[in-house]
Enzyme design. Structure first.
Site, PDB file in Angstrom:
ATOM      1  N   PRO A   2     132.784 -26.654  37.838  1.00 46.19           N
ATOM      2  CA  PRO A   2     133.115 -27.353  36.587  1.00 46.19           C
ATOM      3  C   PRO A   2     134.373 -28.223  36.672  1.00 46.19           C
ATOM      4  O   PRO A   2     135.411 -27.925  36.076  1.00 46.19           O
ATOM      5  CB  PRO A   2     133.280 -26.205  35.594  1.00 46.19           C
ATOM      6  CG  PRO A   2     133.770 -25.069  36.432  1.00 46.19           C
ATOM      7  CD  PRO A   2     133.071 -25.227  37.760  1.00 46.19           C
ATOM      8  N   CYS A   3     134.255 -29.337  37.384  1.00 46.31           N
ATOM      9  CA  CYS A   3     135.397 -30.229  37.570  1.00 46.31           C
ATOM     10  C   CYS A   3     135.878 -30.831  36.252  1.00 46.31           C
ATOM     11  O   CYS A   3     137.013 -31.290  36.171  1.00 46.31           O
ATOM     12  CB  CYS A   3     135.080 -31.304  38.596  1.00 46.31           C
ATOM     13  SG  CYS A   3     133.605 -32.257  38.268  1.00 46.31           S
ATOM     14  N   HIS A   4     135.037 -30.782  35.218  1.00 45.51           N
ATOM     15  CA  HIS A   4     135.486 -31.282  33.920  1.00 45.51           C
ATOM     16  C   HIS A   4     136.608 -30.417  33.349  1.00 45.51           C
ATOM     17  O   HIS A   4     137.341 -30.863  32.479  1.00 45.51           O
ATOM     18  CB  HIS A   4     134.313 -31.375  32.930  1.00 45.51           C
ATOM     19  CG  HIS A   4     133.659 -30.077  32.612  1.00 45.51           C
ATOM     20  ND1 HIS A   4     132.707 -29.500  33.450  1.00 45.51           N
ATOM     21  CD2 HIS A   4     133.806 -29.238  31.561  1.00 45.51           C
ATOM     22  CE1 HIS A   4     132.303 -28.356  32.909  1.00 45.51           C
ATOM     23  NE2 HIS A   4     132.950 -28.179  31.758  1.00 45.51           N
TER      24      HIS A   4
END
Length: 148
Positions: free
Chosen positions: A111-113
């Protein structure tokens, strides 16, 4: 390898996967026909908080990027960490974390967000930073409704 797509707002999410291993996730305007694992449709509809038992193929190995992807995968739903915090956790520089996030082959699974700038600004997201903002808002709304 299987391919499929689902919707997230005006974007499509294209997923390449093989069983429980997800190899590539992309935000695109046109996605391949085919089903995606149900975890994607549930998550993007605000009805699910995780992707278990799916795993990203990018977390395997001992490379710096694999270590970064594993650290980012541990950020709890609805929370964020700075590029610097991730860098400190894996023993590298924040710019290396930024480069890894820009090359993340499996956003959502990794989950790079949830990785943001130290000043709280969202930072980048390919192909459109508004996707990152929308994903963070989706998680915030889910937590407000009592999901976790």
């Amino acid at each position: 390898m299987r391919q499929g797509g689902c919707s997230f707002g005006l974007w499509k999410v294209a997923v390449d996967y093989d069983g429980q291993a997800v190899h590539r996730v992309r935000f695109v305007r046109t996605a391949p026909e085919g089903q995606v694992p149900v975890q994607f449709t549930m998550f993007l509809a605000g009805k699910g908080t995780g992707f278990s038992p799916l795993i990203s193929s990018a977390v395997s190995g001992d490379s710096v990027y694999a270590k970064i992807y594993r650290a980012v995968s541990e950020i709890p739903y609805g929370e964020t960490r700075s590029y610097g915090e991730i860098a400190k956790a894996v023993g590298t520089h924040p710019r290396v974390v930024g480069n890894a996030m820009a090359r993340n082959p499996t956003p959502l699974i990794v989950p790079c967000h949830r990785v943001i700038a130290a000043d709280g600004s969202p930072g980048g997201f390919s192909p459109d930073p508004e996707i990152k903002i929308s994903l963070l808002q989706l998680e915030k709304n889910m937590l407000k409704r009592g999901f976790s």
